[in-house]
Design a protein around this motif. Structure first.
Motif, PDB file in Angstrom:
ATOM      1  N   GLY A 115       1.896 -19.749   5.023  1.00 20.31           N
ATOM      2  CA  GLY A 115       2.228 -20.996   5.709  1.00 20.31           C
ATOM      3  C   GLY A 115       3.640 -21.480   5.466  1.00 20.31           C
ATOM      4  N   LEU A 116       4.395 -20.783   4.646  1.00 17.20           N
ATOM      5  CA  LEU A 116       5.778 -21.169   4.389  1.00 17.20           C
ATOM      6  C   LEU A 116       6.578 -20.900   5.653  1.00 17.20           C
ATOM      7  CD1 LEU A 116       7.963 -22.115   2.387  1.00 17.20           C
ATOM      8  CD2 LEU A 116       8.247 -19.735   1.710  1.00 17.20           C
ATOM      9  N   TYR A 117       7.013 -21.958   6.306  1.00 15.04           N
ATOM     10  CA  TYR A 117       7.647 -21.773   7.599  1.00 15.04           C
ATOM     11  C   TYR A 117       9.154 -21.917   7.594  1.00 15.04           C
ATOM     12  CZ  TYR A 117       7.576 -26.886   7.759  1.00 15.04           C
ATOM     13  OH  TYR A 117       7.744 -28.210   7.469  1.00 15.04           O
ATOM     14  N   CYS A 118       9.739 -22.401   6.540  1.00 17.34           N
ATOM     15  CA  CYS A 118      11.181 -22.584   6.545  1.00 17.34           C
ATOM     16  C   CYS A 118      11.727 -22.449   5.128  1.00 17.34           C
ATOM     17  CB  CYS A 118      11.536 -23.958   7.103  1.00 17.34           C
ATOM     18  SG  CYS A 118      13.303 -24.310   7.112  1.00 17.34           S
ATOM     19  N   ILE A 119      12.747 -21.650   4.973  1.00 16.68           N
ATOM     20  CA  ILE A 119      13.462 -21.553   3.706  1.00 16.68           C
ATOM     21  C   ILE A 119      14.913 -21.888   4.025  1.00 16.68           C
ATOM     22  CG2 ILE A 119      14.160 -20.085   1.793  1.00 16.68           C
ATOM     23  CD1 ILE A 119      11.649 -18.396   2.393  1.00 16.68           C
ATOM     24  N   GLU A 120      15.362 -23.006   3.520  1.00 13.12           N
ATOM     25  CA  GLU A 120      16.700 -23.492   3.833  1.00 13.12           C
ATOM     26  C   GLU A 120      17.670 -23.043   2.741  1.00 13.12           C
ATOM     27  OE1 GLU A 120      18.812 -27.791   4.799  1.00 13.12           O
ATOM     28  OE2 GLU A 120      16.717 -27.713   4.225  1.00 13.12           O
ATOM     29  N   VAL A 121      18.738 -22.406   3.136  1.00 12.66           N
ATOM     30  CA  VAL A 121      19.729 -21.907   2.188  1.00 12.66           C
ATOM     31  C   VAL A 121      21.123 -22.366   2.592  1.00 12.66           C
ATOM     32  CG1 VAL A 121      18.394 -19.863   1.535  1.00 12.66           C
ATOM     33  CG2 VAL A 121      19.999 -19.722   3.433  1.00 12.66           C
ATOM     34  N   ALA A 122      22.029 -22.391   1.625  1.00 13.22           N
ATOM     35  CA  ALA A 122      23.400 -22.822   1.891  1.00 13.22           C
ATOM     36  C   ALA A 122      24.225 -21.703   2.513  1.00 13.22           C
ATOM     37  CB  ALA A 122      24.053 -23.309   0.602  1.00 13.22           C
ATOM     38  N   ASP A 123      23.958 -20.468   2.134  1.00 15.21           N
ATOM     39  CA  ASP A 123      24.756 -19.329   2.590  1.00 15.21           C
ATOM     40  C   ASP A 123      23.825 -18.329   3.278  1.00 15.21           C
ATOM     41  OD1 ASP A 123      26.313 -17.033   2.872  1.00 15.21           O
ATOM     42  OD2 ASP A 123      27.269 -17.255   0.914  1.00 15.21           O
ATOM     43  N   THR A 124      23.728 -18.412   4.583  1.00 15.70           N
ATOM     44  CA  THR A 124      22.771 -17.567   5.307  1.00 15.70           C
ATOM     45  C   THR A 124      23.130 -16.087   5.227  1.00 15.70           C
ATOM     46  OG1 THR A 124      23.942 -17.987   7.378  1.00 15.70           O
ATOM     47  CG2 THR A 124      22.034 -19.374   6.900  1.00 15.70           C
ATOM     48  N   ALA A 125      24.406 -15.745   5.206  1.00 12.20           N
ATOM     49  CA  ALA A 125      24.789 -14.328   5.101  1.00 12.20           C
ATOM     50  C   ALA A 125      24.320 -13.761   3.767  1.00 12.20           C
ATOM     51  CB  ALA A 125      26.302 -14.172   5.246  1.00 12.20           C
ATOM     52  N   PHE A 126      24.506 -14.515   2.697  1.00 10.36           N
ATOM     53  CA  PHE A 126      24.049 -14.088   1.367  1.00 10.36           C
ATOM     54  C   PHE A 126      22.531 -13.931   1.354  1.00 10.36           C
ATOM     55  CE2 PHE A 126      22.543 -15.118  -2.936  1.00 10.36           C
ATOM     56  CZ  PHE A 126      23.235 -14.183  -3.684  1.00 10.36           C
ATOM     57  N   ALA A 127      21.829 -14.920   1.914  1.00  8.73           N
ATOM     58  CA  ALA A 127      20.373 -14.878   1.945  1.00  8.73           C
ATOM     59  C   ALA A 127      19.872 -13.691   2.766  1.00  8.73           C
ATOM     60  CB  ALA A 127      19.822 -16.186   2.508  1.00  8.73           C
ATOM     61  N   ASN A 128      20.456 -13.475   3.930  1.00  7.32           N
ATOM     62  CA  ASN A 128      20.038 -12.356   4.784  1.00  7.32           C
ATOM     63  C   ASN A 128      20.261 -11.012   4.100  1.00  7.32           C
ATOM     64  OD1 ASN A 128      19.109 -13.907   6.894  1.00  7.32           O
ATOM     65  ND2 ASN A 128      21.104 -13.958   7.920  1.00  7.32           N
ATOM     66  N   SER A 129      21.367 -10.871   3.389  1.00  8.12           N
ATOM     67  CA  SER A 129      21.613  -9.598   2.708  1.00  8.12           C
ATOM     68  C   SER A 129      20.615  -9.382   1.584  1.00  8.12           C
ATOM     69  CB  SER A 129      23.053  -9.532   2.177  1.00  8.12           C
ATOM     70  OG  SER A 129      23.247 -10.438   1.122  1.00  8.12           O
ATOM     71  N   ASN A 130      20.196 -10.445   0.908  1.00  9.25           N
ATOM     72  CA  ASN A 130      19.200 -10.312  -0.155  1.00  9.25           C
ATOM     73  C   ASN A 130      17.818  -9.999   0.398  1.00  9.25           C
ATOM     74  OD1 ASN A 130      20.195 -10.745  -3.000  1.00  9.25           O
ATOM     75  ND2 ASN A 130      21.220 -12.427  -1.940  1.00  9.25           N
ATOM     76  N   VAL A 131      17.485 -10.551   1.543  1.00  6.35           N
ATOM     77  CA  VAL A 131      16.204 -10.235   2.175  1.00  6.35           C
ATOM     78  C   VAL A 131      16.219  -8.780   2.635  1.00  6.35           C
ATOM     79  CG1 VAL A 131      14.705 -10.708   4.148  1.00  6.35           C
ATOM     80  CG2 VAL A 131      15.662 -12.608   2.836  1.00  6.35           C
ATOM     81  N   SER A 132      17.306  -8.370   3.256  1.00  2.87           N
ATOM     82  CA  SER A 132      17.420  -6.993   3.759  1.00  2.87           C
ATOM     83  C   SER A 132      17.377  -5.970   2.633  1.00  2.87           C
ATOM     84  CB  SER A 132      18.741  -6.822   4.521  1.00  2.87           C
ATOM     85  OG  SER A 132      18.748  -7.644   5.656  1.00  2.87           O
ATOM     86  N   SER A 133      17.963  -6.291   1.495  1.00  5.30           N
ATOM     87  CA  SER A 133      18.010  -5.337   0.388  1.00  5.30           C
ATOM     88  C   SER A 133      16.703  -5.311  -0.405  1.00  5.30           C
ATOM     89  CB  SER A 133      19.161  -5.673  -0.561  1.00  5.30           C
ATOM     90  OG  SER A 133      18.878  -6.857  -1.280  1.00  5.30           O
ATOM     91  N   GLY A 134      15.831  -6.284  -0.163  1.00  6.54           N
ATOM     92  CA  GLY A 134      14.553  -6.325  -0.890  1.00  6.54           C
ATOM     93  C   GLY A 134      14.601  -7.166  -2.150  1.00  6.54           C
ATOM     94  N   SER A 135      15.730  -7.805  -2.444  1.00 10.78           N
ATOM     95  CA  SER A 135      15.821  -8.667  -3.621  1.00 10.78           C
ATOM     96  C   SER A 135      15.034  -9.959  -3.435  1.00 10.78           C
ATOM     97  CB  SER A 135      17.281  -9.022  -3.926  1.00 10.78           C
ATOM     98  OG  SER A 135      17.998  -7.864  -4.267  1.00 10.78           O
ATOM     99  N   TRP A 136      15.008 -10.442  -2.202  1.00  9.59           N
ATOM    100  CA  TRP A 136      14.215 -11.608  -1.887  1.00  9.59           C
ATOM    101  C   TRP A 136      13.005 -11.136  -1.093  1.00  9.59           C
ATOM    102  CZ3 TRP A 136      17.559 -16.351  -0.054  1.00  9.59           C
ATOM    103  CH2 TRP A 136      18.496 -16.662  -1.043  1.00  9.59           C
ATOM    104  N   LEU A 137      11.808 -11.390  -1.600  1.00  7.19           N
ATOM    105  CA  LEU A 137      10.587 -10.954  -0.946  1.00  7.19           C
ATOM    106  C   LEU A 137       9.937 -12.123  -0.229  1.00  7.19           C
ATOM    107  CD1 LEU A 137       9.141  -8.743  -3.816  1.00  7.19           C
ATOM    108  CD2 LEU A 137      10.461  -8.013  -1.829  1.00  7.19           C
ATOM    109  N   ILE A 138       9.846 -12.001   1.089  1.00  4.88           N
ATOM    110  CA  ILE A 138       9.285 -13.056   1.917  1.00  4.88           C
ATOM    111  C   ILE A 138       8.321 -12.408   2.880  1.00  4.88           C
ATOM    112  CG2 ILE A 138       9.818 -14.866   3.591  1.00  4.88           C
ATOM    113  CD1 ILE A 138      12.695 -14.883   2.343  1.00  4.88           C
ATOM    114  N   ASP A 139       7.091 -12.925   2.950  1.00  5.78           N
ATOM    115  CA  ASP A 139       6.116 -12.406   3.921  1.00  5.78           C
ATOM    116  C   ASP A 139       6.622 -12.677   5.328  1.00  5.78           C
ATOM    117  OD1 ASP A 139       4.318 -11.476   2.058  1.00  5.78           O
ATOM    118  OD2 ASP A 139       3.036 -13.237   2.145  1.00  5.78           O
ATOM    119  N   PRO A 140       6.527 -11.685   6.217  1.00  5.54           N
ATOM    120  CA  PRO A 140       6.954 -11.917   7.604  1.00  5.54           C
ATOM    121  C   PRO A 140       6.003 -12.852   8.314  1.00  5.54           C
ATOM    122  CG  PRO A 140       6.173  -9.658   7.300  1.00  5.54           C
ATOM    123  CD  PRO A 140       6.119 -10.340   5.982  1.00  5.54           C
TER     124      PRO A 140
END
Length: 140
Positions: A115-140
């Motif tokens: 049910g987590l629908y929004c994760i707000e971050v200050a640096d979206t490029a940094f966040a996206n790279s961490n999600v893509s690399s697998g460092s940040w695990l978020i259910d799709p």
């Protein structure tokens, strides 16, 4: 004159020894902070010591029955944050703001919170790279 000196000493003592507090209304979350030595020493008063939680680098709230994450913004030095499988209904139905620490957060795990629908971050490029690399695990 004596009253003035007494008042001055009391005022200086209050200013010098008062601690800055962070509001944390969820009793489970506050008790977790208190039991880890980050509280203000008063159980169930909805406040914790801001200087103490500001120094925390690793926070594991996984499998916890926390329903309100208010106060998370005080953990400004986090590098590792685990909130997977938060009990009750997960983090939902709220958004999770990682703004205070998103540019230094190297590990983020929120799996098991559909049910987590929004994760707000200050640096979206940094966040996206961490999600893509697998460092940040978020259910799709």
């Amino acid at each position: 004159m004596k009253k003035f000196l007494t008042f001055t000493v009391m005022l200086v003592s209050t200013v010098c020894f008062s601690q800055s507090l962070v509001y944390m209304p969820d009793d489970v979350f506050e008790n977790f902070a208190e039991s880890n030595g980050w509280g203000d020493g008063v159980a169930n008063n909805d406040y914790v010591d801001s200087a103490s939680i500001a120094q925390v680098q690793i926070l594991n709230l996984g499998n916890s029955p926390i329903s309100d994450f208010t106060g998370l913004e005080g953990f400004t030095s986090l590098t590792d944050f685990y909130c997977g499988n938060v009990l009750n209904q997960g983090i939902a139905p709220q958004s999770l703001s990682l703004l205070p620490f998103s540019n230094q957060l190297t590990t983020f795990n929120s799996t098991g919170n559909p049910g987590l629908y929004c994760i707000e971050v200050a640096d979206t490029a940094f966040a996206n790279s961490n999600v893509s690399s697998g460092s940040w695990l978020i259910d799709p």
